[in-house]
Every structure is written in structure tokens, then in C-alpha cells.
Scaffold this motif. Structure first.
Motif, mmCIF file in Angstrom:
data_model
loop_
_atom_site.group_PDB
_atom_site.id
_atom_site.type_symbol
_atom_site.label_atom_id
_atom_site.label_comp_id
_atom_site.label_asym_id
_atom_site.label_seq_id
_atom_site.Cartn_x
_atom_site.Cartn_y
_atom_site.Cartn_z
ATOM 1 N N VAL A 480 42.537 23.980 37.704
ATOM 2 C CA VAL A 480 43.600 23.938 38.716
ATOM 3 C C VAL A 480 43.087 23.656 40.121
ATOM 4 N N GLY A 481 41.772 23.563 40.289
ATOM 5 C CA GLY A 481 41.213 23.396 41.629
ATOM 6 C C GLY A 481 41.675 22.136 42.327
ATOM 7 N N ASP A 482 41.920 21.067 41.566
ATOM 8 C CA ASP A 482 42.340 19.799 42.174
ATOM 9 C C ASP A 482 43.718 19.887 42.814
ATOM 10 N N PHE A 483 44.490 20.908 42.443
ATOM 11 C CA PHE A 483 45.844 21.048 42.985
ATOM 12 C C PHE A 483 45.873 21.873 44.271
ATOM 13 N N GLY A 484 44.708 22.329 44.712
ATOM 14 C CA GLY A 484 44.633 23.034 45.979
ATOM 15 C C GLY A 484 44.616 24.544 45.836
ATOM 16 N N PRO A 485 44.347 25.248 46.935
ATOM 17 C CA PRO A 485 44.213 26.715 46.890
ATOM 18 C C PRO A 485 45.493 27.429 46.481
ATOM 19 N N LEU A 486 46.651 26.850 46.805
ATOM 20 C CA LEU A 486 47.906 27.505 46.441
ATOM 21 C C LEU A 486 48.063 27.568 44.921
ATOM 22 N N PRO A 514 36.444 40.331 40.239
ATOM 23 C CA PRO A 514 35.231 39.529 40.484
ATOM 24 C C PRO A 514 35.479 38.031 40.326
ATOM 25 N N ILE A 515 36.349 37.660 39.382
ATOM 26 C CA ILE A 515 36.654 36.238 39.176
ATOM 27 C C ILE A 515 37.383 35.680 40.392
ATOM 28 N N ALA A 516 38.370 36.425 40.889
ATOM 29 C CA ALA A 516 39.122 35.974 42.061
ATOM 30 C C ALA A 516 38.212 35.843 43.275
ATOM 31 N N TYR A 517 37.322 36.805 43.447
ATOM 32 C CA TYR A 517 36.402 36.781 44.593
ATOM 33 C C TYR A 517 35.461 35.579 44.503
ATOM 34 N N SER A 518 34.877 35.365 43.320
ATOM 35 C CA SER A 518 33.943 34.245 43.143
ATOM 36 C C SER A 518 34.653 32.901 43.278
ATOM 37 N N THR A 519 35.893 32.830 42.810
ATOM 38 C CA THR A 519 36.667 31.587 42.933
ATOM 39 C C THR A 519 36.881 31.229 44.396
ATOM 40 N N ALA A 520 37.239 32.224 45.202
ATOM 41 C CA ALA A 520 37.461 31.973 46.626
ATOM 42 C C ALA A 520 36.184 31.485 47.302
ATOM 43 N N LEU A 521 35.053 32.120 46.995
ATOM 44 C CA LEU A 521 33.788 31.707 47.607
ATOM 45 C C LEU A 521 33.410 30.298 47.172
ATOM 46 N N ALA A 522 33.651 29.978 45.893
ATOM 47 C CA ALA A 522 33.314 28.640 45.396
ATOM 48 C C ALA A 522 34.129 27.557 46.096
ATOM 49 N N MET A 523 35.336 27.902 46.540
ATOM 50 C CA MET A 523 36.189 26.942 47.239
ATOM 51 C C MET A 523 35.978 26.979 48.746
ATOM 52 N N LEU A 525 36.815 29.510 50.674
ATOM 53 C CA LEU A 525 38.009 30.125 51.248
ATOM 54 C C LEU A 525 37.814 31.625 51.418
ATOM 55 N N SER A 526 38.707 32.243 52.172
ATOM 56 C CA SER A 526 38.692 33.693 52.320
ATOM 57 C C SER A 526 39.110 34.344 51.006
ATOM 58 N N PRO A 527 38.377 35.358 50.531
ATOM 59 C CA PRO A 527 38.768 36.032 49.281
ATOM 60 C C PRO A 527 40.020 36.896 49.426
ATOM 61 N N THR A 528 40.410 37.228 50.661
ATOM 62 C CA THR A 528 41.484 38.197 50.875
ATOM 63 C C THR A 528 42.789 37.839 50.165
ATOM 64 N N PRO A 529 43.330 36.620 50.311
ATOM 65 C CA PRO A 529 44.604 36.334 49.634
ATOM 66 C C PRO A 529 44.509 36.445 48.115
ATOM 67 N N PHE A 530 43.364 36.109 47.545
ATOM 68 C CA PHE A 530 43.207 36.193 46.093
ATOM 69 C C PHE A 530 43.109 37.650 45.635
ATOM 70 N N LEU A 531 42.450 38.485 46.438
ATOM 71 C CA LEU A 531 42.375 39.909 46.115
ATOM 72 C C LEU A 531 43.753 40.565 46.220
ATOM 73 N N PHE A 583 54.412 34.043 50.233
ATOM 74 C CA PHE A 583 54.158 34.896 51.397
ATOM 75 C C PHE A 583 52.689 35.280 51.592
ATOM 76 N N ILE A 584 51.908 35.386 50.525
ATOM 77 C CA ILE A 584 50.521 35.827 50.695
ATOM 78 C C ILE A 584 49.753 34.938 51.672
ATOM 79 N N PRO A 585 49.813 33.595 51.542
ATOM 80 C CA PRO A 585 49.065 32.769 52.510
ATOM 81 C C PRO A 585 49.576 32.905 53.947
#
Length: 590
Positions: A480-486, A514-523, A525-531, A583-585
Motif C-alpha cells: 500500500v506504500g505507493d498510495f501514500g501515507p493515508l 512495533p510494525i506501525a512504528y517501523s513502517t512510519a520510520l521506513a517512510m 514520517l512521524s510515528p505518532t499518527p500510526f500509533l 481526523f488523525i492526520p
């Protein structure tokens, strides 16, 4: 992916299977996970036991004690009695959801629902309002309000602790309250709109009959003087005459092969199912004996406080009785009560009562001395459904408890002390001011939840150390990464929500954080919205009666079907998903 990552993945797969199958209690599965990652050397011994010293675990234990202080003072029960003054369904629903919501933002939401459940059952029965119209909204309100503050659910605290371990600064007490209030408001409006059309309208039984929960299973011994002796079950026509159906016929504790064709003899035991009023009529007219294995030591002479009363008690979530039989030492509480029957939602039992292993939500019908009811109400393993709580409101104790709770929240919110320190000091203050005694403080803690948290935290450490979290994050981005952070945010929320419906919400949080946190770092991006997405999705389970403890409690009490939760809960889950992605973003930018 290295060998450690493969081993961690194997532990996860087995653990998820055990969580979903419920073959073992969730806390036992968590401790098996802890032992597995330690034996496989995926974590160090210090890391394996770090869950027991985690701020999340200690804070959750402290919040159990603080919640118990409010209940012991009579504050919560005084709020519950406000419901009894309402006579119409819509105002009653609004009041129930509001009161439960306010409490659940600051105390354990299971405890809040447990307090209000008997009051709602009694009030709806007295006013001929279907309890099924209010109980699901009450359960959902408790969950929705839980995501308004950091202390609202144990899952919030767990995600916060895991995030700090991963290097995130963590969340403040009210940091996501604005988002939580938006979700709560949307959930309130949704429930009020669909309540009339999607929730069942089945009425509970007459309040004087103590039959809120439908058909009971019981065992009846046939004495030699009974009119039933010498007849076959079919010839006796118990179903036609009484509406009571024989499930098994036991002779010398052995089930006969064809119970309906067998001639009934003196000493036989019939396992029957039916409404208690009909079973009672069968007993009276045929001189049968009820549940002979569970006659009490003594019910008194029928005078004064010893006058026998009927009571329905539910096995509470986190109860030490779960998995036990009624003859286990843990069940000593019933020695002065006659256990008459058992009700289990969605299951027809065919064994003797003494052989039934209790589950959360099982309801026992008791005949007990009047002076035993206070003891039953104080028992944290049980929830009395058929009688209203009669706790005395103690103004001094109530004011002290509220002041202590307010101080705990204020000190933590202003950052003067960490939340864990503030909560511990609050517990000490409750005991020091005698708002709650030492024994009550220890008994108020749900140790199953504590063991679950302590057991699954090392799994998150193993996922991070082994590289499994990073591996899954990379492949998630590939989808899903090609579709953007949303789109990634939507995928993380949806995955968490689905897993939460199938297994423990805390276990889901440990897997996905841990998956959400690592995904944000790989992109980048800030991990906060994913957490935040993980936190909200793991703390709200609407689509099944097994996804969250409050759902399990009202599932039995409201006489719901499994599909009732799906009809109401799946659209609500989708609504929360859409609101979260939108709303999260805006509150927590990428």
C-alpha cells in the motif's frame, strides 16, 4: 529475514491461534509467550521480565485500585440510581451512555459496566422496556469513552509504554482527547439513530420472576415417590405439559443411550432445560429434588435476615472462577446457597452441574439466605444481576476519593509527576485515608490483565530485536506504500481492528505497535499518527460479543444473538475507521 525473525514469527502464529481458539486463558497464553521468547533466547532474562516492571502494567494495577475506591464510597452506585428515575427509552439510553462514558474515561470501563448492569436490568424490567435496547449502547459507550484519555483503557497505557520503549516520547493524559471526543460524539449519534431499528426488541421476563436471561439448565433427582417413576420421558410429555425439555437421563451418574424411551426409575437424575417458572411447576407437581449435589449447609429457619431469596449471579470478566467447576475449592462462596440452575448463552449443557467448567458470562440461579446477598455483591468474581445494589453512600469517603482521583489526574496532566508515580501515590492516599482497606485494594486488581500485559510485552521486544517488525513494515509498504501515507494509515487501523475482534486487544496492540512504528520510520514520517491509529483501533471492539469484556457481559444479560453485534458493530467500526483516517492526520500530522 534471519533465524530469530523466523522463530519470533512462529511464536506469534502459535500465540494468535491460541488467543483465537480460547483453548487456554489469555493470561496463560501470554505467559507461554514470555517463556517461549526467553527459552529461544530471543530476549534477555531482564527483557523477558520487563513487562512486570513496565509503567503500563503498574499504572493499570493502580487504576484498578483507584476505580475500586470510587465504587466502595458509593459514588458510582449513587450515579447508577439516577437511571431508575427515568421511564422512557430514549432519555434512559442517553443518560446511561453519558454516565458510563464519563466514568469510563477515568476508571476501568469493565468495572463501570459491571456497576450499571444490574441497575439497567432492574429499571428496564420495571418499566417494560427491552433491556436489549440499552445494553449494547452501554457497552459501546464504555469503549468509546475509553479512548478519550490515556488512562481510559489498559490498551492505551500499553501502546504508550511500547512507544516509549521504541524511542517515542509517549502521550500526555489528554493528548488525544479532542479526537476521542469527536469519535465519542459520532458514536453517540450513530447509536441513537440505529437503536430503534438495528437492536432487538425482546423484553426481559417479569421482574418478579428473576428470569432476565431465558432458559436454564438444571438437574432434577426423581425420588421413588414421584409420579414420574414408571413412565418413559416421552410418555410423561414434560415438554407439552410444562415446556421443560429433558436433555439427558442419568442413572448411577451414567447417561442412558436413549433417554426419551427409557423408563424413569427412583434415583434417576434428569438434566432439563426451560424457563425457571416452568421448571419450578414441574418440581412442585412431581415432587422432584433440585440440584442435589449443591444443597447448602444451611439457609436458616426462614425468619428475619435468614429468609431465603432468589438471586441470579454472573461470572464476571477476570473472575478467578473461570475454568473452575462448582465443586472446586475456589467456589466455596456458595456453601450457604443452593445452586439451582445455570444459563450459558448459545450453548446447551448436557452434563451434571458439578462437571460444568465455568465461563465468563455464565449465569447461576441461586437460593440464598437474605443475609448472604451482601457477601455475594462484594465478591469480585461475581456480578449480582437479579437484585439492585444497596450500597450506602458515604459523603466523607466519597469526597476524599474524588479529591484523590482529581489530584492524580491533575498532577499527571500538568507533568509534575509521571502518571505511574501519580497513580501509585493516589493508591497510597486511598489506603492511608481508609477509603479502601489493604485487602480490598489487592482484591480489586484483575491479576489476569496484569499477567497478560506482563507476558506479551517481551514479544514486542523480540519483534523489534529480531528485525521481524521491520521486515513486515517493508512488505506492508510494498502493498500500500505507493498510495501514500493515508492509505498506510488506513491499512494499519483496519488490520488492528480486525485482529482485535478475533483475539485479545492488548495482544493485538503488542503485535501491531512495533510494525506501525517501523513502517512510519521506513517512510520517513512521524510515528505518532500510526500509533494513535493502533491505540484507537485496539481499544474499540464493536463487531463481536467476544472482542471486548463489556460486550461479553451484555451479550448474556441482554439475551442477544451473535449477529446483533455484527449488525450494529460492523457499521460502527467502519464509521470509526473513516473518522480516524480523516481526523488523525489533522490532529497529528505525518
Amino acid at each position: 529475514m534471519g533465524i530469530d525473525a523466523f522463530l519470533t514469527l512462529a511464536v506469534i502464529v502459535i500465540a494468535v491461534g491460541l488467543f483465537i481458539s480460547e483453548k487456554l486463558p489469555s493470561d496463560v497464553v501470554a505467559l507461554l509467550v514470555l517463556a517461549s521468547v526467553l527459552v529461544l533466547q530471543l530476549v534477555t532474562p531482564a527483557e523477558a521480565v520487563s513487562g512486570f516492571s513496565s509503567p503500563a502494567t503498574i499504572t493499570v494495577a493502580a487504576m484498578f485500585v483507584l476505580s475500586s475506591g470510587l465504587s466502595a464510597s458509593g459514588v458510582v452506585h449513587a450515579m447508577g440510581r439516577m437511571i431508575a428515575r427515568i421511564r422512557k427509552p430514549l432519555p434512559m439510553t442517553i443518560l446511561v451512555m453519558t454516565l458510563v462514558g464519563v466514568l469510563s474515561a477515568f476508571i476501568n470501563n469493565t468495572a463501570a459496566v459491571a456497576v450499571f448492569l444490574p441497575v439497567v436490568l432492574a429499571t428496564t424490567a420495571a418499566n417494560r422496556i427491552p433491556a436489549s435496547q440499552l445494553l449494547i449502547p452501554m457497552s459501546y459507550a464504555a469503549q468509546m469513552a475509553g479512548v478519550c484519555t490515556l488512562v481510559g483503557t489498559s490498551t492505551n497505557l500499553l501502546v504508550n509504554s511500547l512507544a516509549r520503549n521504541l524511542g517515542h516520547p509517549g502521550f500526555g493524559l489528554f493528548e488525544f482527547s479532542k479526537l476521542g471526543l469527536i469519535m465519542l460524539g459520532a458514536g453517540f449519534v450513530y447509536m441513537l439513530l440505529v437503536q430503534r431499528w438495528l437492536l432487538p426488541h425482546s423484553h426481559s421476563s417479569d421482574p418478579d420472576e428473576n428470569e432476565h436471561l431465558g432458559k436454564y439448565i438444571t438437574e432434577l433427582r426423581v425420588p421413588s415417590t414421584s409420579p414420574l417413576t414408571g413412565q418413559s420421558v416421552t410418555a410423561a410429555k414434560l415438554g407439552e405439559r410444562y415446556g421443560v425439555y429433558v436433555l439427558e437421563l442419568l442413572r448411577n451418574d451414567i447417561a442412558v443411550a436413549q433417554p426419551r424411551a427409557e423408563t424413569i426409575e427412583g434415583g434417576d437424575v434428569l438434566i432439563v432445560r426451560g424457563d425457571w417458572s416452568r421448571i419450578s411447576a414441574l418440581i412442585d407437581k412431581n415432587r422432584l429434588q433440585t440440584a442435589p449435589d449443591f444443597q447448602p449447609i444451611g439457609i436458616g429457619d426462614g425468619s428475619g435476615n435468614e429468609r431465603p431469596v432468589m438471586a441470579e449471579v454472573m461470572i464476571a470478566p477476570g473472575s478467578s472462577l473461570v475454568g473452575q467447576t462448582l465443586v472446586s475449592p475456589e467456589c466455596h462462596w456458595h456453601y450457604r446457597s443452593a445452586i439451582l440452575a445455570i444459563h450459558r448463552r448459545g450453548d446447551v449443557l448436557r452434563s451434571k452441574l458439578r462437571d460444568v467448567r465455568l465461563r465468563v458470562g455464565d449465569v447461576l440461579l441461586l437460593r440464598a439466605p437474605g443475609n448472604e446477598l451482601p457477601s455475594l455483591r462484594r465478591n469480585p468474581a461475581l456480578l449480582v444481576l437479579s437484585a439492585r445494589e444497596h450500597r450506602v453512600f458515604m459523603p466523607r469517603q466519597a469526597l476524599l476519593t474524588i479529591a484523590i482521583m482529581a489530584t492524580v489526574m491533575t498532577v499527571a496532566a500538568l507533568g509534575w509527576l509521571p502518571l505511574v508515580a501519580s497513580a501509585i501515590l493516589g493508591c497510597i492516599a486511598l489506603v492511608a485515608t481508609r477509603c479502601i482497606d489493604n485487602n480490598a485494594a489487592y482484591e480489586s486488581i484483575d491479576w489476569r490483565v496484569i499477567m497478560l500485559l506482563a507476558g506479551v510485552i517481551p514479544l514486542g521486544i523480540a519483534m523489534q530485536k529480531s528485525g521481524l517488525a521491520q521486515f513486515i513494515a517493508v512488505h506492508l509498504l510494498g502493498f500500500v506504500g505507493d498510495f501514500g501515507p493515508l492509505a498506510v494509515l488506513a491499512a494499519v487501523y483496519l488490520l488492528t481492528a480486525v485482529l482485535t475482534e478475533l483475539m485479545s486487544n492488548n495482544a493485538t496492540a503488542v503485535l501491531i505497535t512495533p510494525i506501525a512504528y517501523s513502517t512510519a520510520l521506513a517512510m520517513g514520517l512521524s510515528p505518532t499518527p500510526f500509533l494513535i491509529a493502533v491505540l484507537f483501533a485496539a481499544s474499540t471492539s464493536f463487531a463481536t460479543p467476544i472482542g471486548y469484556q463489556t460486550n461479553t457481559m451484555v451479550y448474556n444479560a441482554g439475551n442477544y444473538r451473535f449477529t446483533d453485534f455484527m449488525k450494529v458493530g460492523i457499521p460502527l467500526n467502519l464509521l470509526f475507521w473513516a473518522l480516524a483516517v480523516y481526523f488523525i492526520p489533522r490532529f497529528f500530522p505525518f
